[in-house]
Design an enzyme around this catalytic site. Structure first.
Site, PDB file in Angstrom:
ATOM      1  N   CYS A  10      31.775  17.328   7.606  1.00 20.14           N
ATOM      2  CA  CYS A  10      31.297  17.999   8.719  1.00 20.14           C
ATOM      3  C   CYS A  10      29.721  18.036   9.048  1.00 20.14           C
ATOM      4  O   CYS A  10      29.252  17.996   7.739  1.00 20.14           O
ATOM      5  CB  CYS A  10      31.925  19.346   8.964  1.00 20.14           C
ATOM      6  SG  CYS A  10      33.594  19.661   8.715  1.00 20.14           S
ATOM      7  N   HIS A  65      29.170  24.497  13.588  1.00 19.53           N
ATOM      8  CA  HIS A  65      29.903  23.543  12.209  1.00 19.53           C
ATOM      9  C   HIS A  65      30.678  22.674  13.007  1.00 19.53           C
ATOM     10  O   HIS A  65      31.957  23.163  13.216  1.00 19.53           O
ATOM     11  CB  HIS A  65      30.745  24.666  11.236  1.00 19.53           C
ATOM     12  CG  HIS A  65      31.275  23.990  10.249  1.00 19.53           C
ATOM     13  ND1 HIS A  65      31.522  24.706   8.937  1.00 19.53           N
ATOM     14  CD2 HIS A  65      31.732  22.694  10.022  1.00 19.53           C
ATOM     15  CE1 HIS A  65      31.945  23.952   8.284  1.00 19.53           C
ATOM     16  NE2 HIS A  65      32.240  22.956   8.706  1.00 19.53           N
ATOM     17  N   THR A 100      27.508  29.199   7.148  1.00 14.91           N
ATOM     18  CA  THR A 100      28.684  28.453   7.154  1.00 14.91           C
ATOM     19  C   THR A 100      29.239  27.717   5.742  1.00 14.91           C
ATOM     20  O   THR A 100      28.168  27.275   5.079  1.00 14.91           O
ATOM     21  CB  THR A 100      28.786  27.253   8.423  1.00 14.91           C
ATOM     22  OG1 THR A 100      30.323  26.873   8.246  1.00 14.91           O
ATOM     23  CG2 THR A 100      28.157  26.043   8.171  1.00 14.91           C
TER      24      THR A 100
END
Lengths: 212, 159
Positions: free
Chosen positions: B31, B48, B25
């Site tokens: 995040c 994610h 990712t």
């Protein structure tokens, strides 16, 4: 979130109008950049799209490419964000033009960072002022927040902040290029659903359409 | 699942795979990336997540957008694929505070809630690389459970 669901399928002419709006914004930013650098600035509108916030990176593309990114809030009559990205090399080339000296530093240092932050603020200011004049609205931008990091991390962080308040966003994606000096920049503008509605309403008032 | 060796996970999304597939990712800022791994079955997953809790969500259609529901979803899916909750180990990455002069602490809240959720599910955290003020790209290697973390100015590391 009914407002968002209703607006999910914008009609083609509405997208056309939004792309034109984006063209006005980026065109005026390019004029500012021309005045700052005295170089021909080419611009390109990459598109307008109303989407779920988590789908926005699928449109812009996501990368770990290092960039200097500045973001500003769009305030008053419209609400959203404007982000301006410069790749490392462009930061360097633009800094040389603006400061008139090549300090021989390849990475992004404090001086070039402040310079580019100032340029980004000017470009975003011109962009927003152009929209404001065209739409007859009062739109302002905040002071910039600037960071040197991966394109994806900067974009995701701003999208995350935006998603605290809304689930959908209108994305306007544009870029500019100074070919001779190898300077490239990417301008992303994000508006919340209420602002999109307001923009479309204003466009309808300015250009009344005959009912089909 | 395709037979490609690398799966890319978008924001508010997840992937689950068996050895030797890698799951990646891009651009974790505030995040949080949560990797769950079963060493015996060599199966692992990566979420994610953007925001802390689904309880504050207006639209609850995507559990993977939120840290708490994202972890629960991934844990549920990995167990369905033949793992056991008891064998799972977790690694946390991200939750940075990207813009120093801004006081939004979403990153911090994401990490806090990830720890709480994992504790509630009785999944132990074996490693983490969280907080600070920079972005991270993460790749989970399902053949070893290793997480490769890439950054711009702080180099790469494996946890």
């Amino acid at each position: 979130m009914e407002e968002g669901k209703n607006l999910k399928n914008l009609r083609e002419y509405e997208y056309g109008a939004l792309r034109e709006l984006e063209n006005i914004g980026i065109g005026n930013s390019a004029t500012s950049l021309y005045k700052l650098t005295n170089n021909l600035v080419q611009t390109r509108v990459l598109g307008a799209k109303f989407e779920l916030i988590e789908n926005i990176p699928k449109i812009t593309g996501i990368s770990e490419f290092p960039v200097l990114g500045s973001f500003m809030h769009i305030e008053k009559d419209l609400s959203g964000y404007i982000l301006i990205f410069f790749p490392e090399k462009s930061v360097k080339n633009l800094s040389i033009i603006l400061s008139g000296e090549d300090r021989g530093i390849d990475s992004v240092d404090t001086i070039s960072r402040s310079l580019i932050e100032e340029v980004s603020h000017i470009l975003a200011g011109t962009y927003v002022t152009a929209l404001s004049t065209f739409l007859g609205l009062n739109i302002l931008i905040s002071t910039p927040y600037t960071v040197y990091d991966m394109f994806g991390s900067i974009l995701n962080s701003v999208l995350t902040e935006m998603s605290c308040k809304t689930d959908f966003a209108l994305l306007l994606d544009a870029e500019f290029l100074i070919k001779e000096e190898k300077i490239y920049g990417n301008v992303l503008t994000l508006f919340d659903p209420a602002s999109l509605e307001y923009i479309l309403k204003r466009i309808d008032e300015i250009f009344p359409r005959k009912s089909a | 699942m395709t037979d490609s060796k690398l799966i890319i996970v978008g924001i508010g999304a997840y992937a689950l795979a068996r050895s030797p597939v890698k799951i990646k990712t891009y651009g974790l800022g505030s995040c949080v990336g949560i990797a769950l791994y079963d060493r015996r079955e060599r199966i692992g997953g990566l979420v994610h997540a953007m925001l802390p809790s689904i309880s504050n969500a207006r639209i609850k259609e995507n559990p993977l957008k939120y840290t708490d529901s994202g972890i629960e979803y991934l844990a549920g899916e990995i167990v369905k694929k033949g793992s056991s909750r008891k064998r799972l180990e977790a690694k946390l990455v991200g939750g940075a505070h990207m813009f120093e002069n801004r006081n939004m602490n979403i990153g911090e809240r994401n990490i806090e809630l990830a720890r709480k959720t994992l504790e509630r599910l009785e999944i132990s955290i074996v490693a983490e690389d969280t907080g600070k003020n920079y972005g991270r790209t993460v790749t989970l290697d399902t053949s070893t459970g290793d997480l490769l973390i890439r950054t711009i100015l702080r180099g790469d590391k494996i946890i």
